[in-house]
Enzyme design. Structure first.
Site, mmCIF file in Angstrom:
data_model
loop_
_atom_site.group_PDB
_atom_site.id
_atom_site.type_symbol
_atom_site.label_atom_id
_atom_site.label_comp_id
_atom_site.label_asym_id
_atom_site.label_seq_id
_atom_site.Cartn_x
_atom_site.Cartn_y
_atom_site.Cartn_z
ATOM 1 N N TYR A 86 0.824 -1.210 0.000
ATOM 2 C CA TYR A 86 0.000 0.000 0.000
ATOM 3 C C TYR A 86 0.862 1.266 0.000
ATOM 4 O O TYR A 86 0.424 2.319 -0.461
ATOM 5 C CB TYR A 86 -0.895 0.038 1.240
ATOM 6 N N LYS B 154 3.118 -15.345 1.920
ATOM 7 C CA LYS B 154 3.287 -16.046 0.647
ATOM 8 C C LYS B 154 4.784 -16.298 0.510
ATOM 9 O O LYS B 154 5.437 -15.893 -0.469
ATOM 10 C CB LYS B 154 2.705 -15.187 -0.491
ATOM 11 N N ASP C 290 -3.132 -18.146 0.006
ATOM 12 C CA ASP C 290 -4.155 -18.817 -0.814
ATOM 13 C C ASP C 290 -4.858 -19.900 0.012
ATOM 14 O O ASP C 290 -6.083 -20.022 0.002
ATOM 15 C CB ASP C 290 -3.560 -19.366 -2.123
ATOM 16 N N ASP D 121 -6.401 -6.915 4.022
ATOM 17 C CA ASP D 121 -7.538 -6.245 3.387
ATOM 18 C C ASP D 121 -8.474 -7.297 2.787
ATOM 19 O O ASP D 121 -9.689 -7.273 2.993
ATOM 20 C CB ASP D 121 -7.020 -5.291 2.295
ATOM 21 N N ASP E 113 -12.342 -9.020 4.433
ATOM 22 C CA ASP E 113 -13.641 -8.991 3.751
ATOM 23 C C ASP E 113 -14.222 -10.402 3.686
ATOM 24 O O ASP E 113 -15.422 -10.613 3.866
ATOM 25 C CB ASP E 113 -13.512 -8.438 2.323
HETATM 26 C C1 IPM Z 1 -10.402 -1.159 4.107
HETATM 27 C C2 IPM Z 1 -10.671 -0.491 2.795
HETATM 28 C C3 IPM Z 1 -9.539 0.464 2.479
HETATM 29 C C4 IPM Z 1 -8.281 -0.371 2.320
HETATM 30 C C5 IPM Z 1 -9.761 1.366 1.258
HETATM 31 C C6 IPM Z 1 -11.027 2.163 1.366
HETATM 32 C C7 IPM Z 1 -8.577 2.271 1.021
HETATM 33 O O1 IPM Z 1 -10.880 -1.436 1.804
HETATM 34 O O2 IPM Z 1 -10.273 -0.434 5.126
HETATM 35 O O3 IPM Z 1 -10.345 -2.389 4.145
HETATM 36 O O4 IPM Z 1 -7.997 -0.901 1.242
HETATM 37 O O5 IPM Z 1 -7.556 -0.482 3.312
HETATM 38 MG MG MG Z 2 -10.949 -3.454 2.533
#
Ligand code: IPM
Ligand code: MG
Length: 357
Positions: free
Chosen positions: A141, A192, A224, A248, A252
């Site tokens: 990042y 990884k 993975d 990240d 999710d």
């Molecule tokens: C998160 C989001 C952020 C990230 C974005 C909005 C920059 O997806 O907080 O997970 O990628 O960190």
């Molecule tokens: Mg995110």
């Protein structure tokens, strides 16, 4: 002396979910003696519109002075065509790095009342309680060099750099071990290392760092496989620690195990426990202004704030019980709605939690 909270509603559904969290804070102030002072600021697309910058200087200053920050969400279609350097997301990333909030805690907890809201079978997810510890101020990042350049043959090439120094790896590993010591003392480090040298070093340093924590059981997993295991047998995990980008993605994925990403709060902490608190879902521009979004992730982020930065454990417990109560009562926003229960709007959900306090 009252503690200072900086409130940054941001874009999309950010403002409407933050309003619900503020109702909860107000109730704690009025009825339970919570001693906090609120300030607000601009971040993301709305900040770009007003000030030409997604992270205006005054927002960063206010954030530095605050004891904790509550953030809604940033981003939206309106700003997608802007240069990447001024996109709303840059505001969020600037705040994370400007405050050195390197340790991002993303708990994925399945509320038993929501077992049927998950797309996975109830027996796979029931009792789920994972803590993902995501490194937040380094890795791909932020790595340099980065950009898009034109090669001699006229073709364009995009590039980013995955980079971690030993000290960055060590501090996030220690952060994960500290958290695990208060839980089941098991940490799975995700990398990884079979392909990327940077994460080969990650594995080496994490393995070395655990020697200060003899009670921790440390395992390693390739990313993975970790993604696969999260949907196959998620209950095998206690704490997971990983890089910025892997965290990240995996968070999710873990969020959906719990029924809805609208349920997941997060804390981003610096070395002294100062933190920024935000729901892990984004700004959901399609939902913005409809009074349909789930405010629980933001309300639970307030609970994390009370617990981790403000030392108000009892008030945090109070919020957690109120959320449980509301779920017991069958009150659901549309994202966690399953037949036979009461479907409510964003503001009705906030009112229900406030009443349950
Ligand atoms: C998160 C989001 C952020 C990230 C974005 C909005 C920059 O997806 O907080 O997970 O990628 O960190
Ligand atoms: Mg995110």
């Amino acid at each position: 002396m009252s503690k200072k909270i900086l409130v940054l509603p941001g874009d999309g559904i950010g403002p409407e979910i933050v309003v619900e969290a503020l109702k909860v804070i107000k109730r704690l102030q009025d009825d339970f003696g919570l001693d906090v002072e609120l300030q607000s600021g601009l971040i993301g697309g709305c900040a770009y519109d007003a000030k030409g910058q997604p992270l205006p200087e005054e927002t960063l200053l206010l954030a530095k002075e605050a004891d904790a920050i509550l953030l809604g969400a940033v981003g939206g279609y309106k700003w997608e065509s802007l240069d990447i350097s001024v996109r709303p997301e840059k505001g969020l990333l600037g705040l994370r790095s400007g405050l050195e909030l390197f340790s991002n805690l993303r708990p994925a907890i399945l509320y038993p009342q929501l077992a049927s809201a998950s797309t996975l079978k109830a027996d796979v997810v029931s009792g789920l309680d994972i803590m993902i510890v995501r490194e937040l101020t380094g890795g791909i990042y932020f790595g340099q060099p980065r950009g898009i350049k034109t090669l001699d043959n006229g073709e364009r090439q995009g590039f980013n750099t995955l980079v971690y120094s030993e000290s960055e790896i060590r501090r996030i590993a220690r952060s994960a071990f500290e958290i695990a010591m208060k839980r089941d003392k098991r940490v799975c480090s995700v990398d990884k290392a079979n392909v990327l040298e940077c994460t080969e070093l990650w594995r080496e340093v994490v393995t070395d760092a655990v020697s200060d924590y003899p009670e921790i059981e440390l395992t390693h997993m390739y990313v993975d496989n970790a993604a696969m295991q999260l949907v196959k047998a998620p209950k095998q995990f206690d704490v997971m620690v990983t890089t910025n980008m892997f965290g990240d993605i995996l968070s999710d994925c873990a969020a959906m195990l719990t029924g809805s990403i609208g349920m997941l709060p997060s804390a981003s902490l610096d070395a002294n426990g100062k933190g920024m608190y935000e729901p892990i879902h984004g700004s959901a521009p399609d939902l913005a202004g409809k009074n349909e979004a789930n405010p629980l992730a933001t309300i639970l982020s307030v609970s994390m704030m009370l617990r981790y930065s403000l030392g108000e454990t009892k008030m945090a417990d109070r919020i957690d019980s109120a959320v449980n109560q509301v779920l017991d009562d069958g009150i659901r926003t549309y994202d966690i709605f399953t037949g036979g229960l009461t479907k409510v709007s964003t503001s009705q959900m906030g009112d229900a939690v406030t009443a349950a306090l």
